[in-house]
Design a protein around this motif. Structure first.
Motif, PDB file in Angstrom:
ATOM      1  N   LEU A 118       0.866  -1.188   0.000  1.00 13.56           N
ATOM      2  CA  LEU A 118       0.000   0.000   0.000  1.00 13.56           C
ATOM      3  C   LEU A 118       0.897   1.231   0.000  1.00 13.56           C
ATOM      4  O   LEU A 118       1.292   1.746   1.034  1.00 13.56           O
ATOM      5  CB  LEU A 118      -0.928  -0.010   1.217  1.00 13.56           C
ATOM      6  CG  LEU A 118      -1.878  -1.213   1.325  1.00 13.56           C
ATOM      7  CD1 LEU A 118      -2.724  -1.095   2.574  1.00 13.56           C
ATOM      8  CD2 LEU A 118      -2.771  -1.310   0.077  1.00 13.56           C
ATOM      9  N   ARG A 119       1.210   1.708  -1.196  1.00  7.77           N
ATOM     10  CA  ARG A 119       2.293   2.660  -1.363  1.00  7.77           C
ATOM     11  C   ARG A 119       2.125   3.948  -0.553  1.00  7.77           C
ATOM     12  O   ARG A 119       3.054   4.381   0.121  1.00  7.77           O
ATOM     13  CB  ARG A 119       2.429   2.991  -2.850  1.00  7.77           C
ATOM     14  CG  ARG A 119       3.871   2.917  -3.302  1.00  7.77           C
ATOM     15  CD  ARG A 119       3.966   3.075  -4.786  1.00  7.77           C
ATOM     16  NE  ARG A 119       4.579   1.907  -5.374  1.00  7.77           N
ATOM     17  CZ  ARG A 119       5.202   1.954  -6.536  1.00  7.77           C
ATOM     18  NH1 ARG A 119       5.261   3.072  -7.206  1.00  7.77           N
ATOM     19  NH2 ARG A 119       5.759   0.884  -7.021  1.00  7.77           N
ATOM     20  N   ALA A 120       0.959   4.542  -0.618  1.00 10.57           N
ATOM     21  CA  ALA A 120       0.760   5.817   0.065  1.00 10.57           C
ATOM     22  C   ALA A 120       0.949   5.655   1.575  1.00 10.57           C
ATOM     23  O   ALA A 120       1.632   6.466   2.224  1.00 10.57           O
ATOM     24  CB  ALA A 120      -0.632   6.364  -0.237  1.00 10.57           C
ATOM     25  N   PHE A 121       0.351   4.595   2.138  1.00 13.50           N
ATOM     26  CA  PHE A 121       0.478   4.345   3.572  1.00 13.50           C
ATOM     27  C   PHE A 121       1.925   4.022   3.929  1.00 13.50           C
ATOM     28  O   PHE A 121       2.454   4.467   4.949  1.00 13.50           O
ATOM     29  CB  PHE A 121      -0.449   3.200   3.987  1.00 13.50           C
ATOM     30  CG  PHE A 121      -0.433   2.906   5.455  1.00 13.50           C
ATOM     31  CD1 PHE A 121      -0.681   3.907   6.387  1.00 13.50           C
ATOM     32  CD2 PHE A 121      -0.158   1.628   5.923  1.00 13.50           C
ATOM     33  CE1 PHE A 121      -0.666   3.648   7.750  1.00 13.50           C
ATOM     34  CE2 PHE A 121      -0.137   1.354   7.282  1.00 13.50           C
ATOM     35  CZ  PHE A 121      -0.392   2.365   8.195  1.00 13.50           C
ATOM     36  N   TRP A 130       4.220   6.138   6.512  1.00  9.94           N
ATOM     37  CA  TRP A 130       4.802   5.487   7.696  1.00  9.94           C
ATOM     38  C   TRP A 130       6.328   5.675   7.720  1.00  9.94           C
ATOM     39  O   TRP A 130       6.916   6.004   8.744  1.00  9.94           O
ATOM     40  CB  TRP A 130       4.457   3.999   7.677  1.00  9.94           C
ATOM     41  CG  TRP A 130       4.296   3.400   9.048  1.00  9.94           C
ATOM     42  CD1 TRP A 130       3.123   3.157   9.699  1.00  9.94           C
ATOM     43  CD2 TRP A 130       5.340   2.969   9.931  1.00  9.94           C
ATOM     44  NE1 TRP A 130       3.379   2.608  10.935  1.00  9.94           N
ATOM     45  CE2 TRP A 130       4.741   2.478  11.113  1.00  9.94           C
ATOM     46  CE3 TRP A 130       6.734   2.947   9.850  1.00  9.94           C
ATOM     47  CZ2 TRP A 130       5.452   1.987  12.181  1.00  9.94           C
ATOM     48  CZ3 TRP A 130       7.462   2.457  10.918  1.00  9.94           C
ATOM     49  CH2 TRP A 130       6.830   1.993  12.070  1.00  9.94           C
ATOM     50  N   GLU A 131       6.927   5.492   6.541  1.00  7.29           N
ATOM     51  CA  GLU A 131       8.384   5.576   6.446  1.00  7.29           C
ATOM     52  C   GLU A 131       8.895   6.997   6.720  1.00  7.29           C
ATOM     53  O   GLU A 131       9.895   7.178   7.432  1.00  7.29           O
ATOM     54  CB  GLU A 131       8.834   5.126   5.055  1.00  7.29           C
ATOM     55  CG  GLU A 131      10.331   5.067   4.862  1.00  7.29           C
ATOM     56  CD  GLU A 131      10.727   4.397   3.559  1.00  7.29           C
ATOM     57  OE1 GLU A 131      11.872   3.951   3.454  1.00  7.29           O
ATOM     58  OE2 GLU A 131       9.868   4.312   2.643  1.00  7.29           O
ATOM     59  N   LEU A 132       8.207   7.983   6.187  1.00  9.59           N
ATOM     60  CA  LEU A 132       8.680   9.361   6.288  1.00  9.59           C
ATOM     61  C   LEU A 132       8.246  10.060   7.575  1.00  9.59           C
ATOM     62  O   LEU A 132       8.941  10.958   8.048  1.00  9.59           O
ATOM     63  CB  LEU A 132       8.198  10.161   5.078  1.00  9.59           C
ATOM     64  CG  LEU A 132       8.677   9.678   3.706  1.00  9.59           C
ATOM     65  CD1 LEU A 132       8.034  10.495   2.599  1.00  9.59           C
ATOM     66  CD2 LEU A 132      10.189   9.724   3.588  1.00  9.59           C
ATOM     67  N   VAL A 133       7.119   9.634   8.136  1.00  4.13           N
ATOM     68  CA  VAL A 133       6.565  10.347   9.290  1.00  4.13           C
ATOM     69  C   VAL A 133       6.636   9.542  10.589  1.00  4.13           C
ATOM     70  O   VAL A 133       7.066  10.057  11.626  1.00  4.13           O
ATOM     71  CB  VAL A 133       5.096  10.773   9.011  1.00  4.13           C
ATOM     72  CG1 VAL A 133       4.505  11.482  10.234  1.00  4.13           C
ATOM     73  CG2 VAL A 133       5.014  11.654   7.773  1.00  4.13           C
ATOM     74  N   ILE A 134       6.240   8.269  10.540  1.00  2.00           N
ATOM     75  CA  ILE A 134       6.172   7.450  11.760  1.00  2.00           C
ATOM     76  C   ILE A 134       7.521   6.845  12.129  1.00  2.00           C
ATOM     77  O   ILE A 134       7.896   6.801  13.310  1.00  2.00           O
ATOM     78  CB  ILE A 134       5.123   6.328  11.618  1.00  2.00           C
ATOM     79  CG1 ILE A 134       3.768   6.910  11.188  1.00  2.00           C
ATOM     80  CG2 ILE A 134       4.993   5.547  12.925  1.00  2.00           C
ATOM     81  CD1 ILE A 134       3.183   7.898  12.172  1.00  2.00           C
ATOM     82  N   LEU A 135       8.280   6.400  11.120  1.00  4.35           N
ATOM     83  CA  LEU A 135       9.563   5.749  11.396  1.00  4.35           C
ATOM     84  C   LEU A 135      10.498   6.612  12.251  1.00  4.35           C
ATOM     85  O   LEU A 135      11.147   6.081  13.171  1.00  4.35           O
ATOM     86  CB  LEU A 135      10.254   5.334  10.083  1.00  4.35           C
ATOM     87  CG  LEU A 135      11.608   4.626  10.235  1.00  4.35           C
ATOM     88  CD1 LEU A 135      11.478   3.340  11.048  1.00  4.35           C
ATOM     89  CD2 LEU A 135      12.219   4.330   8.862  1.00  4.35           C
ATOM     90  N   PRO A 136      10.617   7.921  12.004  1.00  5.48           N
ATOM     91  CA  PRO A 136      11.496   8.729  12.866  1.00  5.48           C
ATOM     92  C   PRO A 136      11.148   8.639  14.356  1.00  5.48           C
ATOM     93  O   PRO A 136      12.051   8.644  15.205  1.00  5.48           O
ATOM     94  CB  PRO A 136      11.290  10.148  12.326  1.00  5.48           C
ATOM     95  CG  PRO A 136      10.937   9.954  10.892  1.00  5.48           C
ATOM     96  CD  PRO A 136      10.098   8.710  10.864  1.00  5.48           C
ATOM     97  N   PHE A 137       9.853   8.526  14.670  1.00  3.94           N
ATOM     98  CA  PHE A 137       9.460   8.380  16.076  1.00  3.94           C
ATOM     99  C   PHE A 137       9.896   7.030  16.634  1.00  3.94           C
ATOM    100  O   PHE A 137      10.324   6.920  17.783  1.00  3.94           O
ATOM    101  CB  PHE A 137       7.944   8.554  16.221  1.00  3.94           C
ATOM    102  CG  PHE A 137       7.487   9.961  16.041  1.00  3.94           C
ATOM    103  CD1 PHE A 137       7.568  10.874  17.081  1.00  3.94           C
ATOM    104  CD2 PHE A 137       6.988  10.384  14.820  1.00  3.94           C
ATOM    105  CE1 PHE A 137       7.160  12.190  16.914  1.00  3.94           C
ATOM    106  CE2 PHE A 137       6.573  11.696  14.632  1.00  3.94           C
ATOM    107  CZ  PHE A 137       6.666  12.606  15.677  1.00  3.94           C
ATOM    108  N   GLN A 138       9.806   5.982  15.776  1.00  5.69           N
ATOM    109  CA  GLN A 138      10.260   4.649  16.184  1.00  5.69           C
ATOM    110  C   GLN A 138      11.781   4.645  16.396  1.00  5.69           C
ATOM    111  O   GLN A 138      12.294   4.027  17.329  1.00  5.69           O
ATOM    112  CB  GLN A 138       9.878   3.614  15.121  1.00  5.69           C
ATOM    113  CG  GLN A 138      10.188   2.169  15.486  1.00  5.69           C
ATOM    114  CD  GLN A 138       9.289   1.634  16.578  1.00  5.69           C
ATOM    115  OE1 GLN A 138       8.088   1.827  16.532  1.00  5.69           O
ATOM    116  NE2 GLN A 138       9.868   0.969  17.571  1.00  5.69           N
TER     117      GLN A 138
END
Length: 373
Positions: free
Chosen positions: A68-71, A75-83
């Motif tokens: 699911l490319r958009a998701f 996730w990669e650009l916005v959520i991953l940094p928090f992880q």
């Protein structure tokens, strides 16, 4: 060090050479580095596919389907940094052309090529637009950029205005696997093939599958006894149009499309070929060329972009825009047994100059260099 590896892009059977790169350099990185702690961030599709055997390598399964490319990109650009912040990562390596531009740690990105700047119609317009906006930011904010050839290094520098000193070249390598006793016979039965010319490409325009098909048509017009053409690889958007052309020419039984070939079947498929041809118009490296050479198959290749760096003097080359020249080069090797044997011997020598342990060692060297800078 606590090092993160961004493997969120991995989709088995869909990410081609990017998967080969990740799996092989991680395999040897585990052998040479028992000190640093590694955290491999991976999607639901890729989970469990990387063979992480070392105790200091940890798979972090992230709740996103990469298909699911958009998701996935969100996730990669916005959520991953928090992880990354939560896991106290000190360095993140993104090995597949895209990285979060804003991170709470140092960053290394591997850019294999920038073909999107030259072949934009081959990619979804939305992805092209966003990627061209983000890539300059990604490379400026990264501590280091790794690429796989001198051609890519120069092109990245020119296109993105990046200093050559910031770009490290770490060439890829073939990984040769043993071939079981009856595997060659079984592979021919499985795919209903006899003597054949082999290639491993995707049906997207810059890979030049249509140019290869035209060259093959020229060969069949010249002579009746031409080996089959086996085109393996991930199916691309241009495949149906190409198959329609093949049907019009009456070559359905001569040109075979196995689709994606599992790793277990590739060695026998390479090794049983009379010739390997690589017609691409743009490559950051061209790993299938070395894979073919490693199995003792003569190689003919396009002379475009980074491919001369890979082939060296161990194969014959042609202009990918000239299907007649491609047909002539293929025919020359098929007709001349002495030339074919010479190319096989040169190819086997050539592949000794590349190995995955060197890739892992040089990559680890870049990790250390970035952390002490």
């Amino acid at each position: 060090m606590r090092i993160g590896i961004n493997a969120l892009y991995l989709i088995p059977g869909k990410t081609g050479g990017m998967s080969v790169y990740l799996k092989n350099y991680l395999k040897y990185l585990q052998e040479i580095d028992t000190t640093n702690e590694y955290f491999i961030y991976i999607s639901t599709e890729g989970a469990g596919t990387l063979n992480l055997f070392a105790k200091n390598f940890h798979e972090i399964r992230c709740p996103l389907p990469a298909r699911l490319r958009a998701f996935h990109y969100f996730w990669e650009l916005v959520i991953l940094p928090f992880q990354i912040w939560k896991d106290k990562i000190e360095l993140l390596h993104s090995p597949a052309n895209i990285a979060p531009p804003y991170l709470p740690c140092k960053s290394i990105i591997t850019i294999h090529d920038v073909r999107l700047y030259f072949f934009s119609p081959d990619f979804p317009w939305s992805f092209t637009f966003i990627y061209k906006k983000l890539l300059p930011v990604m490379v400026r904010r990264a501590a280091k950029v790794i690429t796989v050839s001198e051609h890519s290094r120069k092109t990245i520098s020119n296109v993105l205005g990046l200093s050559m000193d910031k770009i490290a070249v770490i060439p890829l390598a073939p990984e040769k696997y043993p071939i079981p006793g009856k595997a060659k016979e079984e592979i021919k039965t499985k795919y209903n093939i006899e003597d054949y010319i082999f290639t491993l490409i995707t049906a997207i325009p810059h890979k030049n599958m249509d140019g290869l098909i035209h060259a093959y048509k020229i060969l069949t017009d010249r002579q009746q006894e031409v080996p089959q053409l086996v085109i393996a690889g991930i199916k691309g958007p241009a495949l149906q149009k190409i198959k329609k052309q093949i049907k019009e020419w009456g070559l359905e039984k001569k040109i075979i499309f196995p689709g994606f070939v599992p790793d277990a079947n590739l060695p026998a498929l390479y090794a049983s070929a009379k010739l390997f041809v690589f017609p691409s118009k743009y490559e950051g490296f061209g790993l299938p060329i070395l894979e073919a050479m490693s199995y003792g198959v003569p190689v003919v290749s396009s002379n475009a972009t980074a491919l001369p760096e890979v082939v060296g003097d161990a194969g014959l080359m042609f202009n990918p825009d000239d299907s007649t020249a491609m047909a002539d080069t293929i025919e020359l090797v098929l007709r001349d047994n002495v030339l074919s044997k010479t190319l096989i011997e040169k190819g086997l020598r050539r592949v000794t100059e590349f190995n995955w342990r060197k890739v892992a060692e040089k990559t680890l060297g870049e990790y250390k260099s970035v952390m002490i800078s």
